[in-house]
Design a protein around this motif. Sequence first.
Motif, PDB file in Angstrom:
ATOM      1  N   ILE A   7      -5.465  -2.479   5.629  1.00  0.00           N
ATOM      2  CA  ILE A   7      -4.014  -2.346   5.565  1.00  0.00           C
ATOM      3  C   ILE A   7      -3.437  -3.739   5.341  1.00  0.00           C
ATOM      4  CG2 ILE A   7      -1.949  -1.759   6.888  1.00  0.00           C
ATOM      5  CD1 ILE A   7      -3.714   0.347   8.322  1.00  0.00           C
ATOM      6  N   HIS A  11       2.315  -4.910   6.090  1.00  0.00           N
ATOM      7  CA  HIS A  11       2.644  -3.520   6.398  1.00  0.00           C
ATOM      8  C   HIS A  11       2.621  -3.292   7.906  1.00  0.00           C
ATOM      9  CE1 HIS A  11       1.706  -1.424   2.306  1.00  0.00           C
ATOM     10  NE2 HIS A  11       2.257  -2.615   2.123  1.00  0.00           N
ATOM     11  N   PHE A  40       2.860   2.296   9.903  1.00  0.00           N
ATOM     12  CA  PHE A  40       2.871   1.151   9.011  1.00  0.00           C
ATOM     13  C   PHE A  40       4.009   1.290   8.008  1.00  0.00           C
ATOM     14  CE2 PHE A  40      -1.459   2.118  10.367  1.00  0.00           C
ATOM     15  CZ  PHE A  40      -1.727   0.977  11.091  1.00  0.00           C
ATOM     16  N   SER A  42       5.227   0.494   4.197  1.00  0.00           N
ATOM     17  CA  SER A  42       4.830   0.158   2.840  1.00  0.00           C
ATOM     18  C   SER A  42       5.840  -0.778   2.196  1.00  0.00           C
ATOM     19  CB  SER A  42       4.731   1.456   2.023  1.00  0.00           C
ATOM     20  OG  SER A  42       4.512   1.169   0.669  1.00  0.00           O
ATOM     21  N   ASP A  43       5.432  -1.474   1.153  1.00  0.00           N
ATOM     22  CA  ASP A  43       6.351  -2.269   0.343  1.00  0.00           C
ATOM     23  C   ASP A  43       6.983  -1.426  -0.753  1.00  0.00           C
ATOM     24  OD1 ASP A  43       6.089  -4.680   1.694  1.00  0.00           O
ATOM     25  OD2 ASP A  43       4.291  -5.212   0.580  1.00  0.00           O
ATOM     26  N   ARG A  44       6.484  -0.230  -0.957  1.00  0.00           N
ATOM     27  CA  ARG A  44       7.052   0.656  -1.968  1.00  0.00           C
ATOM     28  C   ARG A  44       8.389   1.187  -1.486  1.00  0.00           C
ATOM     29  NH1 ARG A  44       1.744   4.188  -3.609  1.00  0.00           N
ATOM     30  NH2 ARG A  44       0.589   2.439  -4.485  1.00  0.00           N
ATOM     31  N   ASN A  50      12.169   1.605   2.380  1.00  0.00           N
ATOM     32  CA  ASN A  50      10.725   1.467   2.492  1.00  0.00           C
ATOM     33  C   ASN A  50      10.110   2.773   2.984  1.00  0.00           C
ATOM     34  OD1 ASN A  50      11.617  -1.622   3.190  1.00  0.00           O
ATOM     35  ND2 ASN A  50       9.657  -1.510   2.124  1.00  0.00           N
ATOM     36  N   GLY A  51       8.865   3.002   2.579  1.00  0.00           N
ATOM     37  CA  GLY A  51       8.128   4.173   3.037  1.00  0.00           C
ATOM     38  C   GLY A  51       7.339   3.853   4.304  1.00  0.00           C
ATOM     39  N   TYR A  53       3.988   5.183   6.876  1.00  0.00           N
ATOM     40  CA  TYR A  53       2.766   5.975   6.864  1.00  0.00           C
ATOM     41  C   TYR A  53       1.920   5.654   8.082  1.00  0.00           C
ATOM     42  CZ  TYR A  53       0.467   1.754   5.010  1.00  0.00           C
ATOM     43  OH  TYR A  53      -0.029   0.485   4.835  1.00  0.00           O
ATOM     44  N   HIS A  55      -2.423   6.023   9.480  1.00  0.00           N
ATOM     45  CA  HIS A  55      -3.797   6.146   9.005  1.00  0.00           C
ATOM     46  C   HIS A  55      -4.660   6.806  10.075  1.00  0.00           C
ATOM     47  CE1 HIS A  55      -4.839   4.519   5.102  1.00  0.00           C
ATOM     48  NE2 HIS A  55      -3.884   3.634   5.250  1.00  0.00           N
ATOM     49  N   ASP A  67      -5.034   6.697   1.296  1.00  0.00           N
ATOM     50  CA  ASP A  67      -3.662   6.227   1.139  1.00  0.00           C
ATOM     51  C   ASP A  67      -2.789   6.527   2.357  1.00  0.00           C
ATOM     52  OD1 ASP A  67      -3.692   8.960   0.741  1.00  0.00           O
ATOM     53  OD2 ASP A  67      -2.353   8.944  -0.978  1.00  0.00           O
ATOM     54  N   SER A  70       2.118  10.024   4.704  1.00  0.00           N
ATOM     55  CA  SER A  70       3.515   9.606   4.649  1.00  0.00           C
ATOM     56  C   SER A  70       4.316  10.211   5.806  1.00  0.00           C
ATOM     57  CB  SER A  70       4.103  10.054   3.311  1.00  0.00           C
ATOM     58  OG  SER A  70       5.451   9.683   3.223  1.00  0.00           O
TER      59      SER A  70
END
Length: 91
Positions: A7, A11, A40, A42-44, A50-51, A53, A55, A67, A70
């Motif tokens: 990761i 994030h 976490f 995301s940078d997206r 920001n998103g 997520y 794991h 991935d 979400s």
Amino acid sequence: MQNDLDIPQNHIGGNFKWDIPPKCTCGMFRDAIEKEHFVFVSDRLHKGWNGFYMHPVCANGESVRADGISITHCPFCGDEIKAKKFYPTNE
């Protein structure tokens, strides 16, 4: 801190600053990011936000999904989560 899931460090809560921090009724979502490192960021960006997520891992420690999964709503109170990391400009 060991990071077997690869990761990105930015994030993981504590490794970035907020422009607009996440808010929810119970306040537990932000703690899940910054204190528990369970969620976490995301940078997206999606629609300017920001998103988020998580794991989950199998019993052998391998990631369930490469991935992650979400998250759009606080898993504790159900509020929709919108937040944005602070990205310094190159001025």
